[in-house]
Enzyme design. Structure first.
Site, short mmCIF file in Angstrom:
data_model
loop_
_atom_site.label_atom_id
_atom_site.label_comp_id
_atom_site.label_asym_id
_atom_site.label_seq_id
_atom_site.Cartn_x
_atom_site.Cartn_y
_atom_site.Cartn_z
N CYS A 67 0.77 -1.17 0.04
CA CYS A 67 0.06 0.11 -0.09
C CYS A 67 0.72 1.16 -0.05
CB CYS A 67 -1.01 -0.12 1.23
SG CYS A 67 -1.56 1.43 1.80
N CYS A 70 0.17 3.91 2.57
CA CYS A 70 0.72 3.49 3.95
C CYS A 70 1.97 3.55 4.24
CB CYS A 70 0.49 1.75 4.12
SG CYS A 70 -1.08 1.28 3.86
#
Ligand code: ZN
Length: 144
Positions: A67, A70
């Site tokens: 991600c 993230c």
């Protein structure tokens, strides 16, 4: 007395005098520091325990290595952990290592931040945000 904190390394419940939260208190069982100035990686079992008994806000970043947002937020999350040391603890839960987190916490997108305290969810935010937004949110919403 003191406040209840779960050791994020071994899951042992500990009591820490409030005035000594920044004094390097260690877990009575495994010796890991109980209050750190950086996020700690946790397992879902330790999170389940900590979210039930911890009396200091516990801010959990649900993330995954694939991600991009993230990874972008990770240094911001670390900065917030440093700024709020002794007021809140910061942890990271890898949703790939613990896929059951998705259903248990109703995760629709990551990064997801959830603030827990005293057995309650105090709030949640989805999407990458700055360290300033994180500290403002924790200070206002999680009661730090
Ligand atoms: Zn421990």
């Amino acid at each position: 007395m003191g406040i209840k904190l779960t050791c994020l390394a071994c899951g042992q419940g500990n009591r820490v005098p409030r005035e000594r939260l920044n004094a390097g208190h260690k877990c009575g069982t495994c010796g890991a520091p109980l209050v750190e100035d950086k996020p700690v990686d946790i397992s879902i079992d330790i999170l389940k325990k900590a979210q039930r008994i911890d009396e200091l806000p516990l801010i959990v970043d649900f993330w995954a290595s694939w991600c991009g947002p993230c990874r972008m937020m990770a240094p911001e999350f670390s900065k917030a952990a440093q700024a709020l040391k002794g007021h809140a603890r910061f942890a990271k839960l890898d949703t790939e290592a613990f896929p059951e987190a998705g259903g248990r916490y109703g995760i629709r997108g990551i990064p997801l931040l959830i603030a827990f305290r005293g057995g309650r969810e105090m709030g949640r935010r989805t999407g990458a945000i700055s360290s300033r937004d994180i500290t403002d949110w924790v200070t206002a919403g999680a009661g730090a």
